[in-house]
Design an enzyme around this catalytic site. Structure first.
Site, PDB file in Angstrom:
ATOM      1  CB  SER A 137     115.525  46.182  78.902  1.00 42.44           C
ATOM      2  OG  SER A 137     114.790  45.159  79.527  1.00 42.44           O
ATOM      3  CE  LYS A 140     116.794  45.049  82.953  1.00 45.13           C
ATOM      4  NZ  LYS A 140     115.730  44.868  81.962  1.00 45.13           N
ATOM      5  CB  SER A 194     118.503  42.815  79.404  1.00 50.39           C
ATOM      6  OG  SER A 194     117.522  43.820  79.408  1.00 50.39           O
TER       7      SER A 194
END
Length: 362
Positions: A137, A140, A194
């Site tokens: 993640s 992101k 997340s």
């Protein structure tokens, strides 16, 4: 019948011993090959950074021994090819399989670590910084950069659809199909909590859809000089989202220049109204945000089995702006403990220097 069963059990036992011996014979050779193809902790002279994002002072540029915090080796030298393959039913991370979880000076549990002093423009600590690994993640952060670069209306309503459901790793989400939120809320949940479906929706609502969004992610990576990085989705669920610590240092630096990313990634909590009218509370995935002895400018956590536990941060420690990159810790607590250990080390180093200067001038 009994003798046949005994023979079968004994054969299975011998086969397991043979497999273990074969693995032990192959693994050292594989690691030696990895080291000979450019992955190690000794670095050649760093080139001067030409990107407009990084304006190094003249003293640093003219110093041949200066190590640029954003330098990196050619992508052909990095440990990339074997890690580009999507693996199913994985229990061990790529870093563990490559033998990167070795002992270092700070006894960090993360396979990869990088500490950059932004003020002095130099590397303070590094461990396996050129290894190219899945980043989960942490992806992101690049998603947020692309969203903000596009200057799309933040108050536009986005709807979660079946396309945002994770059928790859079957991760859970409290954003049900049909949930409607603004682009701003989707970005907040993606950075703070997340939230995978939120990050997926951000990519899907990009002009041209997900393919165009991923193309923009990789284009942005090239702009930042992230030549060891590759992105294939907007939420980081694929292990083919890969990068190196040095590349992530570049990305964190760029992200820390955005007020929205700083504010959203360090937000403590946020409540949304679900499709059925109930209140859904979301919290920050980084426990260090809640601790009062940290001054964190931006951060992002990440985890998939192939990547291990990951953490990137930009923070002020003893009044000094620092970038931290930690990849592939075995446990969630380990990455945060590594950050605490680095913080304590930096604080003790500053204290020792101050005492030395006092004694020198006394």
């Amino acid at each position: 019948m009994i003798s046949l069963l005994h023979f079968t059990k004994r054969s299975v036992k011998h086969w397991k011993i043979y497999k273990a011996s074969l693995l032990m014979a192959i693994l050292p050779a594989a690691l030696v090959h990895a080291q000979n193809t450019g992955y190690n902790n000794s670095y050649q002279q760093y080139y001067q950074q030409q990107s407009g994002y990084y304006d190094y002072n003249n003293d640093a540029k003219n110093n041949q021994n200066y190590k640029s915090p954003y330098d990196y080796k050619n992508s052909n030298d990095a440990l990339a090819p074997a890690q580009m393959v999507e693996r199913k039913n994985v229990k061990s991370s790529n870093g563990k399989l490559l033998g990167l979880r070795g002992i270092d000076a700070l006894s960090l549990k993360s396979s990869v670590a990088l500490v950059i002093d932004q003020d002095a423009n130099r590397v303070l600590y590094e461990k396996n910084t050129h290894a190219v690994l899945p980043i989960a993640s942490i992806t992101k952060v690049m998603t947020s950069l692309v969203v903000l670069d596009a200057k799309l209306p933040m108050d536009e309503i986005l709807t979660i659809t079946d396309e945002d459901v994770d059928y790859q790793k079957h991760t859970s989400s409290r954003l049900r199909v049909g949930q409607r939120l603004t682009r701003q809320e989707m970005l907040l949940l993606a950075l703070m909590s997340s939230e995978n479906r939120a990050a997926s929706a951000l990519g899907r609502y990009y002009p041209g859809g997900k393919p165009a969004f991923v193309a923009s992610m990789n284009r942005k990576a090239k702009e930042l000089g992230m030549n060891d990085s590759k992105f294939v989705d907007s939420n980081g669920l694929s292990s083919q989202n890969v990068s190196s610590a040095y590349d992530l240092g570049r990305m964190v630096f760029a992200a820390s220049q955005h007020t929205v990313i700083r504010n959203f990634s360090t937000n403590l909590n946020y409540n949304i109204v679900s499709a059925n009218g109930s209140i859904l509370p979301y919290k920050n995935t980084n426990r260090l945000i809640k601790e009062g002895n940290w001054e964190i400018g931006m951060q992002k956590t990440g985890y998939i089995s192939e990547a291990g536990k990951c953490l990137v941060m930009q923070a002020k420690i003893m009044g000094r702006s620092v970038i931290l990159v930690l990849l592939d810790a075995a446990a969630s607590a380990a990455r945060f403990n590594d950050a605490l250990r680095i913080k304590a080390w930096l604080e003790s180093s500053v204290s020792e220097n101050e005492n030395h200067n006092k004694n020198k001038h006394s």
